[in-house]
Design a protein around this motif. Structure first.
Motif, PDB file in Angstrom:
ATOM      1  N   VAL A  20       0.834  -1.200   0.000  1.00 51.43           N
ATOM      2  CA  VAL A  20       0.000   0.000   0.000  1.00 51.43           C
ATOM      3  C   VAL A  20       0.869   1.250   0.000  1.00 51.43           C
ATOM      4  N   GLU A  21       1.889   1.261   0.824  1.00 50.14           N
ATOM      5  CA  GLU A  21       2.774   2.413   0.907  1.00 50.14           C
ATOM      6  C   GLU A  21       3.415   2.714  -0.442  1.00 50.14           C
ATOM      7  N   SER A  22       3.839   1.686  -1.162  1.00 52.31           N
ATOM      8  CA  SER A  22       4.536   1.866  -2.440  1.00 52.31           C
ATOM      9  C   SER A  22       3.589   2.084  -3.607  1.00 52.31           C
ATOM     10  N   GLY A  23       2.330   1.633  -3.469  1.00 49.91           N
ATOM     11  CA  GLY A  23       1.392   1.721  -4.582  1.00 49.91           C
ATOM     12  C   GLY A  23       1.725   0.742  -5.696  1.00 49.91           C
ATOM     13  N   LYS A  24       2.471  -0.317  -5.350  1.00 58.31           N
ATOM     14  CA  LYS A  24       2.915  -1.283  -6.357  1.00 58.31           C
ATOM     15  C   LYS A  24       2.586  -2.710  -5.914  1.00 58.31           C
ATOM     16  N   TYR A  25       2.536  -3.616  -6.894  1.00 55.37           N
ATOM     17  CA  TYR A  25       2.363  -5.032  -6.583  1.00 55.37           C
ATOM     18  C   TYR A  25       3.612  -5.570  -5.900  1.00 55.37           C
ATOM     19  N   VAL A  26       3.403  -6.565  -5.036  1.00 54.42           N
ATOM     20  CA  VAL A  26       4.502  -7.238  -4.354  1.00 54.42           C
ATOM     21  C   VAL A  26       4.356  -8.740  -4.565  1.00 54.42           C
ATOM     22  N   VAL A  27       5.436  -9.377  -4.979  1.00 49.54           N
ATOM     23  CA  VAL A  27       5.478 -10.825  -5.155  1.00 49.54           C
ATOM     24  C   VAL A  27       6.397 -11.404  -4.091  1.00 49.54           C
ATOM     25  N   VAL A  28       5.874 -12.324  -3.294  1.00 44.77           N
ATOM     26  CA  VAL A  28       6.626 -12.929  -2.202  1.00 44.77           C
ATOM     27  C   VAL A  28       6.888 -14.394  -2.518  1.00 44.77           C
ATOM     28  N   ALA A  29       8.156 -14.806  -2.444  1.00 44.12           N
ATOM     29  CA  ALA A  29       8.522 -16.210  -2.586  1.00 44.12           C
ATOM     30  C   ALA A  29       9.186 -16.663  -1.293  1.00 44.12           C
ATOM     31  N   ALA A  30       8.624 -17.662  -0.637  1.00 45.41           N
ATOM     32  CA  ALA A  30       9.162 -18.205   0.605  1.00 45.41           C
ATOM     33  C   ALA A  30       9.518 -19.678   0.402  1.00 45.41           C
ATOM     34  N   THR A  31      10.455 -20.171   1.196  1.00 45.60           N
ATOM     35  CA  THR A  31      10.876 -21.560   1.029  1.00 45.60           C
ATOM     36  C   THR A  31       9.739 -22.536   1.296  1.00 45.60           C
ATOM     37  N   ASN A  32       9.019 -22.335   2.412  1.00 41.68           N
ATOM     38  CA  ASN A  32       7.894 -23.232   2.705  1.00 41.68           C
ATOM     39  C   ASN A  32       6.722 -22.505   3.356  1.00 41.68           C
ATOM     40  N   GLY A  33       6.612 -21.189   3.092  1.00 40.38           N
ATOM     41  CA  GLY A  33       5.460 -20.415   3.520  1.00 40.38           C
ATOM     42  C   GLY A  33       5.875 -19.177   4.298  1.00 40.38           C
ATOM     43  N   VAL A  34       5.126 -18.086   4.096  1.00 41.71           N
ATOM     44  CA  VAL A  34       3.983 -17.966   3.213  1.00 41.71           C
ATOM     45  C   VAL A  34       4.404 -17.158   1.993  1.00 41.71           C
ATOM     46  N   SER A  35       4.152 -17.724   0.785  1.00 38.42           N
ATOM     47  CA  SER A  35       4.363 -16.991  -0.456  1.00 38.42           C
ATOM     48  C   SER A  35       3.055 -16.333  -0.857  1.00 38.42           C
ATOM     49  N   GLY A  36       3.149 -15.309  -1.714  1.00 46.48           N
ATOM     50  CA  GLY A  36       1.916 -14.647  -2.107  1.00 46.48           C
ATOM     51  C   GLY A  36       2.128 -13.545  -3.112  1.00 46.48           C
ATOM     52  N   VAL A  37       1.020 -13.068  -3.648  1.00 52.82           N
ATOM     53  CA  VAL A  37       1.003 -11.912  -4.541  1.00 52.82           C
ATOM     54  C   VAL A  37       0.032 -10.911  -3.928  1.00 52.82           C
ATOM     55  N   ILE A  38       0.514  -9.679  -3.719  1.00 53.81           N
ATOM     56  CA  ILE A  38      -0.251  -8.661  -3.013  1.00 53.81           C
ATOM     57  C   ILE A  38      -0.465  -7.467  -3.932  1.00 53.81           C
ATOM     58  N   ALA A  39      -1.694  -6.984  -3.996  1.00 55.47           N
ATOM     59  CA  ALA A  39      -2.056  -5.852  -4.845  1.00 55.47           C
ATOM     60  C   ALA A  39      -1.680  -4.537  -4.164  1.00 55.47           C
ATOM     61  N   PRO A  40      -1.640  -3.421  -4.917  1.00 56.69           N
ATOM     62  CA  PRO A  40      -1.276  -2.120  -4.338  1.00 56.69           C
ATOM     63  C   PRO A  40      -2.222  -1.617  -3.257  1.00 56.69           C
ATOM     64  N   ASP A  41      -3.415  -2.164  -3.161  1.00 58.23           N
ATOM     65  CA  ASP A  41      -4.322  -1.756  -2.083  1.00 58.23           C
ATOM     66  C   ASP A  41      -4.185  -2.644  -0.851  1.00 58.23           C
ATOM     67  N   GLY A  42      -3.197  -3.553  -0.863  1.00 59.81           N
ATOM     68  CA  GLY A  42      -2.966  -4.428   0.273  1.00 59.81           C
ATOM     69  C   GLY A  42      -3.744  -5.720   0.245  1.00 59.81           C
ATOM     70  N   SER A  43      -4.643  -5.873  -0.706  1.00 54.33           N
ATOM     71  CA  SER A  43      -5.409  -7.117  -0.791  1.00 54.33           C
ATOM     72  C   SER A  43      -4.522  -8.245  -1.306  1.00 54.33           C
ATOM     73  N   VAL A  44      -4.827  -9.447  -0.874  1.00 46.35           N
ATOM     74  CA  VAL A  44      -4.026 -10.617  -1.240  1.00 46.35           C
ATOM     75  C   VAL A  44      -4.642 -11.265  -2.479  1.00 46.35           C
ATOM     76  N   VAL A  45      -3.912 -11.197  -3.588  1.00 44.33           N
ATOM     77  CA  VAL A  45      -4.381 -11.796  -4.835  1.00 44.33           C
ATOM     78  C   VAL A  45      -4.366 -13.311  -4.717  1.00 44.33           C
ATOM     79  N   ASP A  46      -3.296 -13.845  -4.164  1.00 45.20           N
ATOM     80  CA  ASP A  46      -3.175 -15.287  -3.945  1.00 45.20           C
ATOM     81  C   ASP A  46      -2.080 -15.515  -2.921  1.00 45.20           C
ATOM     82  N   ARG A  47      -2.158 -16.613  -2.190  1.00 45.35           N
ATOM     83  CA  ARG A  47      -1.134 -16.957  -1.219  1.00 45.35           C
ATOM     84  C   ARG A  47      -1.102 -18.462  -1.034  1.00 45.35           C
ATOM     85  N   THR A  48       0.004 -18.954  -0.526  1.00 47.08           N
ATOM     86  CA  THR A  48       0.171 -20.381  -0.311  1.00 47.08           C
ATOM     87  C   THR A  48      -0.120 -20.740   1.146  1.00 47.08           C
ATOM     88  N   GLN A  49      -0.135 -22.030   1.397  1.00 46.86           N
ATOM     89  CA  GLN A  49      -0.208 -22.535   2.757  1.00 46.86           C
ATOM     90  C   GLN A  49       1.204 -22.880   3.245  1.00 46.86           C
TER      91      GLN A  49
END
Length: 533
Positions: free
Chosen positions: A419-448
């Motif tokens: 939200v602060e950056s106004g940009k998408y964020v892509v998170v890759a984690a070894t075994n959790g939690v990975s995810g894709v986050i929209a600029p409004d802070g909503s979670v587009v998708d995430r792993t378990q």
């Protein structure tokens, strides 16, 4: 005094509940209001005690995840240091209460304290900043306007105005406090109606690979070659799905931190594993690797590995974790024999800090990278965005914390950064939690957690800077200056109360009574309300 310390302890514990995993954000201003009330009409040393107890109530439960993941000694030591910072705030608050507009002076002091403990000593500990706790509230869009620091300042001011409302004795004082509270809150939530949106240059498709960690899942080094192989297997499987038309072809792939725990430039087996994955998917992979840097040091890097040209640009972690990735004053600990066993024995070489200021060029996309705890700090992401980053990535290895609340706390911070950056964020984690986050802070998708999963999403590439990124770094400096001025004024007000006649009484200088008793307590009581005149 006993009642004050008890209330401060409860208020600190309430503040810990404002963050994950409970995440009742509305407790933040209420707990700070209680802190303000308990430090009122105290001397600085008593304020320090109350603030220290508040810090103990807050920080010990907030980072309790360190106890089981890193060790009880590290947890106690770090939480204790952070509590001392809150004690110093309590001492300052006792002085600032003597000023008429004390809620605003206290808010500036809070931000000064919060920023200082988040950057010092040894890079500090940014966990528990108020601005990280608002992602699921109407205040979240304000992050794009004033940044994490600005939102911390707003939340603190709201809390301290609530305290002012409670202690206001006169009707007009309560009215002023109520108007100020309603006005500030109303202005703070305006961005939820008019959110800041950056222009979109283009779109790109990104894959975040969570390969999983063999065994129990909480020790990356137990089978580090198996970790790398898991990420290779997941990437090759993605390539098959792409070839069969089951999933879209990504423009690039993000592997997490420690997806290779040995130097891929020197270790032939690891190098071959990466080459296999890159050849299969046919697009660049951001590989998270530990790279040798001489006999005594290592680097934690994100490496852009191209299918045609091989390894290219690199981002090096800016904020290695003391006692986790390097040992400050190593010689002292070695002399004491503390590096021969336990957690410190696992840190054979110290990790150096990176200083990259430009984004990575990944398949023609300007990417601002952050590695694990880097996401909690302001400097690295901000400078990369100032130099043109259009997308944020986080490469993280949270395996050591996989059974703790640290996972959700860090993910909430990442959402705040989006939200602060106004940009998408892509998170890759070894075994959790990975995810894709929209600029409004909503979670587009995430792993378990503890799973092998691959996320593939098409995201916007946003250009420019939000006001939050532009001004976020300036606010702590301004708060520090205002706090210094406020303390000087508060000390002056107190001294004036000791020497100025009031209501016809004699000059209240500190004197020794004829019966030998010190009159300081009476003098303090007489002057405690001087700032409200």
């Amino acid at each position: 005094m006993l009642a004050r310390t008890f209330v401060a302890l409860v208020a600190g514990a309430a503040l810990s509940l404002a963050f994950e995993p409970v995440a009742i954000a509305y407790l933040m201003p209420l707990s700070l209001a209680a802190l303000a009330l308990t430090t009122r009409d105290l001397r600085a040393r008593s304020g320090f005690v109350v603030g220290l107890v508040f810090g103990i109530g807050f920080y010990f439960p907030h980072i309790y995840w360190m106890s089981s993941s890193i060790g009880a000694v590290a947890w106690i030591a770090l939480a204790g240091i952070e509590a001392i910072f809150h004690g110093l705030f309590g001492a300052a608050a006792a002085v600032l209460h003597r000023l008429r507009a004390w809620p605003f002076w206290l808010a500036g002091a809070w931000l000064t304290m919060e920023f200082t403990r988040s950057t010092w000593p040894f890079s500090g500990m940014p966990w528990g900043r108020l601005g990280f706790g608002v992602v699921d509230t109407p205040l979240a869009p304000t992050l794009a306007y004033v940044g994490v620091n600005g939102v911390s300042l707003i939340v603190a001011t709201i809390g301290f105005i609530v305290a002012r409302l409670v202690v206001s004795a006169r009707g007009y004082e309560r009215l002023y406090a109520a108007v100020g509270l309603v006005g500030l809150t109303s202005v703070a939530v305006v961005p939820s109606v008019v959110p800041w949106t950056l222009p979109t240059r283009a779109q790109t498709t990104v894959a975040a690979v969570q390969g999983d960690v063999p065994g129990a899942g909480n020790d990356i080094l137990e089978d580090f070659r198996g970790v790398t192989q898991n990420h290779v297997d997941a990437t090759v499987a993605l390539a098959r799905d792409v070839a069969e038309g089951l999933r879209p072809r990504p423009d690039f792939v993000v592997w997490p931190e420690n997806s290779t725990a040995v130097d891929p430039f020197d270790d032939a087996s690891t190098n071959a594993q990466i080459q296999t994955a890159v050849a299969a998917i046919g697009v660049p992979i951001m590989v998270g690797a530990i790279v040798d840097d001489g006999p005594d040091h290592i680097l934690n890097q994100g490496i852009v590995w191209d299918p045609d040209t091989g390894p290219g640009e690199r981002y090096t972690k800016r904020h290695p974790v003391p006692m986790g990735e390097y040992i400050p004053f190593r010689g002292v600990f070695e002399w004491a024999g503390l590096t021969e066993s336990g957690q410190l024995a696992r840190i054979g070489r110290d990790m150096r800090s990176g200083d990259r200021v430009t984004p990575l060029d990944v398949a023609g996309v300007a990417v601002a990278d952050a590695i694990c705890f880097d996401i909690a700090y302001d400097d690295g992401l901000a400078i990369q965005q100032e130099n043109g980053a259009e997308l944020l990535t986080v490469q993280t290895s949270n395996a050591s914390f996989i059974f703790t609340d640290q996972i959700e706390q860090q993910f909430a911070m990442t959402r705040a950064r989006a939200v602060e950056s106004g940009k998408y964020v892509v998170v890759a984690a070894t075994n959790g939690v990975s995810g894709v986050i929209a600029p409004d802070g909503s979670v587009v998708d995430r792993t378990q957690r503890l799973t092998q999963e691959v996320l593939v999403e098409t995201v916007d590439l946003r250009t420019g800077l939000t006001p939050g990124v532009r001004v976020g770094g300036v606010l702590p400096l301004l708060s520090a200056l205002s706090s210094a001025v406020g303390l000087l004024l508060g000390i002056r007000a107190y001294r004036g109360a000791l020497t100025e006649p009031r209501n016809g009484s004699r000059t209240r200088r500190r004197t020794r009574r004829r019966d030998g008793r010190d009159g300081r307590d009476e003098l303090h009581q007489a002057g405690s309300g001087a700032g409200d005149r």
